[in-house]
Design a protein around this motif. Structure first.
Motif, PDB file in Angstrom:
ATOM      1  N   ASN A 123       0.854  -1.193   0.000  1.00  0.00           N
ATOM      2  CA  ASN A 123       0.000   0.000   0.000  1.00  0.00           C
ATOM      3  C   ASN A 123       0.890   1.244   0.000  1.00  0.00           C
ATOM      4  N   PRO A 124       1.108   1.867  -1.155  1.00  0.00           N
ATOM      5  CA  PRO A 124       2.017   3.017  -1.234  1.00  0.00           C
ATOM      6  C   PRO A 124       1.536   4.207  -0.429  1.00  0.00           C
ATOM      7  N   LYS A 125       0.239   4.249  -0.114  1.00  0.00           N
ATOM      8  CA  LYS A 125      -0.286   5.363   0.664  1.00  0.00           C
ATOM      9  C   LYS A 125       0.338   5.393   2.057  1.00  0.00           C
ATOM     10  N   VAL A 126       0.726   4.226   2.578  1.00  0.00           N
ATOM     11  CA  VAL A 126       1.347   4.184   3.903  1.00  0.00           C
ATOM     12  C   VAL A 126       2.705   4.862   3.865  1.00  0.00           C
ATOM     13  N   ALA A 127       3.496   4.569   2.812  1.00  0.00           N
ATOM     14  CA  ALA A 127       4.810   5.194   2.675  1.00  0.00           C
ATOM     15  C   ALA A 127       4.683   6.705   2.515  1.00  0.00           C
ATOM     16  N   ILE A 128       3.724   7.134   1.698  1.00  0.00           N
ATOM     17  CA  ILE A 128       3.524   8.569   1.490  1.00  0.00           C
ATOM     18  C   ILE A 128       3.054   9.227   2.778  1.00  0.00           C
ATOM     19  N   PHE A 129       2.176   8.537   3.505  1.00  0.00           N
ATOM     20  CA  PHE A 129       1.687   9.082   4.775  1.00  0.00           C
ATOM     21  C   PHE A 129       2.831   9.250   5.768  1.00  0.00           C
ATOM     22  N   PHE A 130       3.666   8.222   5.892  1.00  0.00           N
ATOM     23  CA  PHE A 130       4.805   8.316   6.803  1.00  0.00           C
ATOM     24  C   PHE A 130       5.747   9.442   6.392  1.00  0.00           C
ATOM     25  N   LEU A 131       5.940   9.572   5.080  1.00  0.00           N
ATOM     26  CA  LEU A 131       6.834  10.606   4.565  1.00  0.00           C
ATOM     27  C   LEU A 131       6.322  12.001   4.900  1.00  0.00           C
ATOM     28  N   ALA A 132       4.997  12.155   4.936  1.00  0.00           N
ATOM     29  CA  ALA A 132       4.408  13.460   5.242  1.00  0.00           C
ATOM     30  C   ALA A 132       4.208  13.666   6.742  1.00  0.00           C
ATOM     31  N   PHE A 133       3.958  12.572   7.472  1.00  0.00           N
ATOM     32  CA  PHE A 133       3.564  12.676   8.884  1.00  0.00           C
ATOM     33  C   PHE A 133       4.757  12.738   9.841  1.00  0.00           C
ATOM     34  N   LEU A 134       5.687  11.810   9.715  1.00  0.00           N
ATOM     35  CA  LEU A 134       6.786  11.721  10.679  1.00  0.00           C
ATOM     36  C   LEU A 134       7.645  12.986  10.768  1.00  0.00           C
ATOM     37  N   PRO A 135       8.032  13.598   9.618  1.00  0.00           N
ATOM     38  CA  PRO A 135       8.891  14.784   9.712  1.00  0.00           C
ATOM     39  C   PRO A 135       8.265  15.946  10.482  1.00  0.00           C
ATOM     40  N   GLN A 136       6.934  15.978  10.582  1.00  0.00           N
ATOM     41  CA  GLN A 136       6.269  17.079  11.275  1.00  0.00           C
ATOM     42  C   GLN A 136       6.610  17.102  12.767  1.00  0.00           C
ATOM     43  N   PHE A 137       7.090  15.972  13.295  1.00  0.00           N
ATOM     44  CA  PHE A 137       7.380  15.870  14.725  1.00  0.00           C
ATOM     45  C   PHE A 137       8.889  15.815  15.009  1.00  0.00           C
ATOM     46  N   THR A 138       9.688  16.123  14.005  1.00  0.00           N
ATOM     47  CA  THR A 138      11.140  16.122  14.196  1.00  0.00           C
ATOM     48  C   THR A 138      11.664  17.545  14.332  1.00  0.00           C
ATOM     49  N   THR A 139      12.770  17.683  15.033  1.00  0.00           N
ATOM     50  CA  THR A 139      13.422  18.983  15.226  1.00  0.00           C
ATOM     51  C   THR A 139      14.917  18.797  15.001  1.00  0.00           C
ATOM     52  N   PRO A 140      15.468  19.351  13.907  1.00  0.00           N
ATOM     53  CA  PRO A 140      16.896  19.177  13.606  1.00  0.00           C
ATOM     54  C   PRO A 140      17.807  19.581  14.761  1.00  0.00           C
TER      55      PRO A 140
END
Length: 208
Positions: A123-140
């Motif tokens: 399900n490619p939507k899962v990969a796209i979702f993770f790609l959009a969702f996870l970075p929102q909670f990261t802080t360099p």
């Protein structure tokens, strides 16, 4: 490292998203109702294993391919849709066997585990979702973004496992009632087939 406040917010969001109706939790629900809660747990483990693949892929940037390549996206979603249609065909053509024989056919844990993995990974939507969702909670500023995303992905998997396991237990309790007669098992076959067809259409018609 991810801050505690960010982690709490992420856990709430991840748990909520795990309960939003979608291919994964619907898959757990139907398999648990069809074969029982134990099988639902095998499927849940398979789905979570698929999430590990997506987490690693996104963290290392591989999932970006599916965001930029329409061909790669289409190829993966077609594989997923075909697999779901195969499951639908098996459900529509299966006979309402006796509960004992049906439990025997559902015993191999690895088959149900693999079903969960294939269902999630294709399900490619899962990969796209993770790609959009996870970075929102990261802080360099708080260190390696890759490590933060791996941590968040791990937390998401734990939340998904807890949610899917609960769905499996709740829907699995229906299996005893549904397997009391051949008629109820026949209708359950048809219902499962319709769900698989619906999920196949959903994946096949998804867009980046």
């Amino acid at each position: 490292m991810v801050s505690f406040d960010t982690l709490l917010t992420f856990v709430g969001a991840a748990t909520l998203l795990a309960w939003v109706p979608g291919p994964d939790n619907l898959f757990v629900l139907t398999q648990s109702a069809f074969f029982g809660r134990a099988v639902g747990m095998y499927v849940t483990l398979g789905l979570c294993a698929g999430l590990i693949v997506h987490t690693i892929a996104v963290s290392l940037g591989v999932a970006a391919i599916f965001q930029t390549s329409q061909t790669a996206f289409d190829a993966l979603k077609i594989i997923g849709a075909v697999y779901l249609l195969y499951l639908a065909y098996k459900a529509f053509t299966s006979e309402p066997d006796e509960p004992e024989s049906r439990r025997e056919r559902a015993k191999p844990a690895w088959q149900m585990f693999v079903r969960g993995v294939v269902m999630n990974v294709t399900n490619p939507k899962v990969a796209i979702f993770f790609l959009a969702f996870l970075p929102q909670f990261t802080t360099p500023e708080r260190g390696s973004v890759v490590l933060q995303m791996l941590t968040l992905g791990g937390v998401f998997i734990v939340c998904a496992f807890a949610s899917f396991a609960l769905i499996s237990v709740l829907s699995g309790s229906l299996s005893r009632w549904l397997q009391r007669s051949s008629q109820s098992r026949l209708w359950l076959n048809r219902a499962a087939g319709m769900v698989f067809v619906g999920l196949a259409v959903k994946i096949a018609t998804s867009h980046r």
